[in-house]
Design an enzyme around this catalytic site. Structure first.
Site, PDB file in Angstrom:
ATOM      1  N   ASP A 161      24.712  52.763   8.979  1.00 34.29           N
ATOM      2  CA  ASP A 161      25.055  51.769   9.997  1.00 34.29           C
ATOM      3  C   ASP A 161      25.799  50.580   9.385  1.00 34.29           C
ATOM      4  OD1 ASP A 161      25.147  50.744  12.533  1.00 34.29           O
ATOM      5  OD2 ASP A 161      23.115  49.910  12.499  1.00 34.29           O
ATOM      6  N   ASN A 175      25.866  57.376  21.163  1.00 36.91           N
ATOM      7  CA  ASN A 175      27.181  56.850  20.747  1.00 36.91           C
ATOM      8  C   ASN A 175      28.321  57.187  21.718  1.00 36.91           C
ATOM      9  OD1 ASN A 175      26.459  57.196  17.194  1.00 36.91           O
ATOM     10  ND2 ASN A 175      26.372  55.358  18.446  1.00 36.91           N
TER      11      ASN A 175
HETATM   12  C1  IPE Z   1      22.828  54.756  14.682  1.00 36.56           C
HETATM   13  O1  IPE Z   1      23.655  53.638  14.633  1.00 36.56           O
HETATM   14  C2  IPE Z   1      23.663  55.995  14.852  1.00 36.56           C
HETATM   15  C3  IPE Z   1      24.432  56.408  13.697  1.00 36.56           C
HETATM   16  C4  IPE Z   1      24.410  55.861  12.517  1.00 36.56           C
HETATM   17  C5  IPE Z   1      25.292  57.548  13.898  1.00 36.56           C
HETATM   18  P1  IPE Z   1      23.987  52.792  15.929  1.00 36.56           P
HETATM   19  O2  IPE Z   1      24.821  51.665  15.502  1.00 36.56           O
HETATM   20  O3  IPE Z   1      24.536  53.678  16.993  1.00 36.56           O
HETATM   21  O4  IPE Z   1      22.519  52.326  16.391  1.00 36.56           O
HETATM   22  P2  IPE Z   1      22.048  51.067  17.231  1.00 36.56           P
HETATM   23  O5  IPE Z   1      22.886  51.024  18.473  1.00 36.56           O
HETATM   24  O6  IPE Z   1      22.259  49.867  16.386  1.00 36.56           O
HETATM   25  O7  IPE Z   1      20.601  51.323  17.494  1.00 36.56           O
HETATM   26  C1  IPE Z   2      27.770  53.237  12.008  1.00 33.58           C
HETATM   27  O1  IPE Z   2      28.476  52.060  12.059  1.00 33.58           O
HETATM   28  C2  IPE Z   2      28.605  54.443  12.327  1.00 33.58           C
HETATM   29  C3  IPE Z   2      28.301  55.090  13.610  1.00 33.58           C
HETATM   30  C4  IPE Z   2      27.395  54.736  14.478  1.00 33.58           C
HETATM   31  C5  IPE Z   2      29.094  56.242  13.922  1.00 33.58           C
HETATM   32  P1  IPE Z   2      28.636  51.267  13.421  1.00 33.58           P
HETATM   33  O2  IPE Z   2      29.870  51.763  14.108  1.00 33.58           O
HETATM   34  O3  IPE Z   2      27.405  51.371  14.252  1.00 33.58           O
HETATM   35  O4  IPE Z   2      28.861  49.803  12.908  1.00 33.58           O
HETATM   36  P2  IPE Z   2      28.205  48.471  13.491  1.00 33.58           P
HETATM   37  O5  IPE Z   2      26.735  48.704  13.576  1.00 33.58           O
HETATM   38  O6  IPE Z   2      28.808  48.257  14.825  1.00 33.58           O
HETATM   39  O7  IPE Z   2      28.566  47.424  12.510  1.00 33.58           O
HETATM   40 MG    MG Z   3      25.718  50.273  14.442  1.00 32.82          MG
END
Ligand code: IPE
Ligand code: IPE
Ligand code: MG
Length: 258
Positions: free
Chosen positions: A33, A81
Site C-alpha cells: 500500500d 479496488n
Molecule cells: C489494499 O490497499 C489493496 C491492495 C494493496 C491491492 P487499499 O489501498 O485498496 O486499501 P484501503 O482502501 O486503504 O483499505
Molecule cells: C497500493 O497503493 C496499490 C493498490 C491498491 C493497487 P495505493 O494505490 O492504494 O496507494 P495509496 O494508498 O492511495 O497511497
Molecule cells: Mg491504498
C-alpha cells in the site's frame, strides 16, 4: 545498500543456527500500500507510484527466493479496488500484464512458480491470458511459490468456498464432516499454508479484506514506509523481527508444533 543484503541474510541464517527451535515463516503475505501517496509526495501522477511499486515487487520476490520462503502472497488488486476511477483500474491491469510478460524469464530462471488467487474469471480477457501464460510457463518450477492476489477478497473467498462446498454431496449429506481444514480445501489455492507473517506498508493498521481465513494467527508487521520505499532490505528486516516474536498459538509454552 545492495551490499548490505548478504549481511542481513547471513544474520538471519546465524540466528536460526543459534536458535534451532525457530524457523523462517512458511508463508509471508504483503499488503502493498501507498503507491499513490508516494507519487503525490514527489509531485507525480498515481500511476508513477504503481510503476515504482513494481521495482519493490521485484526486489522483495528476490529476497524471498534467496531465503527460500516457500510462499509469498502479494495483494495486487482487491475486490474493492474496482471502485477506483476506470483509468486507474485499467492502468493497474496493464501494469500487471507488463509485469507477467517482462518477469517471466526471470521467474523461470529463479525457479519461481507463480499462481493467482481471486475471482480471476471476472478479469478482462487479455489479463486472464497473461495470467494463464505465466501459470503454465512456471508450473514446473519447484523453488518458492509467488501467489498474486488479484480481484481478491478474503470474505469473497470464503463465500466462493462455501458455494463449492454446497455442491459436494458427501458434505451436504453429512455436515459434521466439515471442519476448519476441510473448508480451506475449497479455497482458490488449497495448498496455501496459514500466513505466518503479514506485512502492510503505508502506515495503515488494517487488513483490508486480505487472506481473512488464512491470517487468524499471522504475526502482523506494520511499517510507515510507502510501498515504493519497501525493498529487499526492508523485507529482510521484517523477517528478522518476525523471528524474535514468541508464537504461542494460545498455549502457554513458547513453541507449539503445528
Ligand atoms: C489494499 O490497499 C489493496 C491492495 C494493496 C491491492 P487499499 O489501498 O485498496 O486499501 P484501503 O482502501 O486503504 O483499505
Ligand atoms: C497500493 O497503493 C496499490 C493498490 C491498491 C493497487 P495505493 O494505490 O492504494 O496507494 P495509496 O494508498 O492511495 O497511497
Ligand atoms: Mg491504498
Amino acid at each position: 545498500m545492495t551490499s548490505s543484503i548478504p549481511l542481513y541474510i547471513s544474520q538471519i541464517r546465524n540466528y536460526l543456527h543459534r536458535n534451532p527451535h525457530k524457523s523462517l515463516p512458511r508463508h509471508v503475505s504483503i499488503i502493498m500500500d501507498g503507491n499513490g501517496r508516494w507519487a503525490k509526495r514527489i509531485g507525480k501522477e498515481r500511476l508513477y507510484g504503481h510503476r515504482e511499486g513494481m521495482n519493490s515487487i521485484r526486489s522483495v520476490v528476490s529476497a524471498a527466493a534467496k531465503l527460500k520462503i516457500p510462499y509469498l502472497t502479494l495483494f495486487a488488486f482487491s475486490t474493492e479496488n474496482w471502485q477506483r476511477p476506470r483509468g486507474e483500474v485499467t492502468a493497474l491491469f496493464n501494469l500487471l500484464k507488463y509485469f507477467c510478460r517482462k518477469e517471466l524469464t526471470n521467474f523461470i530462471k529463479k525457479n519461481i512458480r507463480v499462481i493467482f488467487i481471486g475471482r480471476t474469471d471476472e478479469l478482462p480477457q487479455m489479463v486472464r491470458y497473461y495470467l494463464r501464460r505465466t501459470l503454465q510457463a512456471t508450473r514446473h518450477c519447484n523453488g518458492i511459490t509467488l501467489v498474486i492476489a488479484i480481484n481478491y477478497g478474503g470474505q469473497q473467498e470464503i463465500v466462493d468456498a462455501v458455494k463449492k462446498l454446497l455442491k459436494d454431496k458427501a458434505i451436504v449429506e453429512n455436515p459434521d464432516l466439515l471442519e476448519e481444514k476441510l473448508l480451506s480445501r475449497y479455497f482458490y489455492a488449497p495448498e496455501l499454508p496459514p500466513v505466518d507473517l503479514m506485512i502492510r506498508t503505508s502506515g495503515e493498521y488494517r487488513l483490508s479484506n486480505f487472506l481473512t481465513y488464512q491470517s487468524v494467527y499471522a504475526e502482523l508487521h506494520f511499517t510507515p514506509l510507502l510501498w515504493p520505499e519497501f525493498k529487499e532490505k526492508e523485507f529482510l528486516l521484517a523477517v528478522q523481527e518476525y523471528l524474535t516474536r514468541s508464537r504461542r498459538f494460545g498455549a502457554l509454552n513458547d513453541y507449539v508444533d503445528r
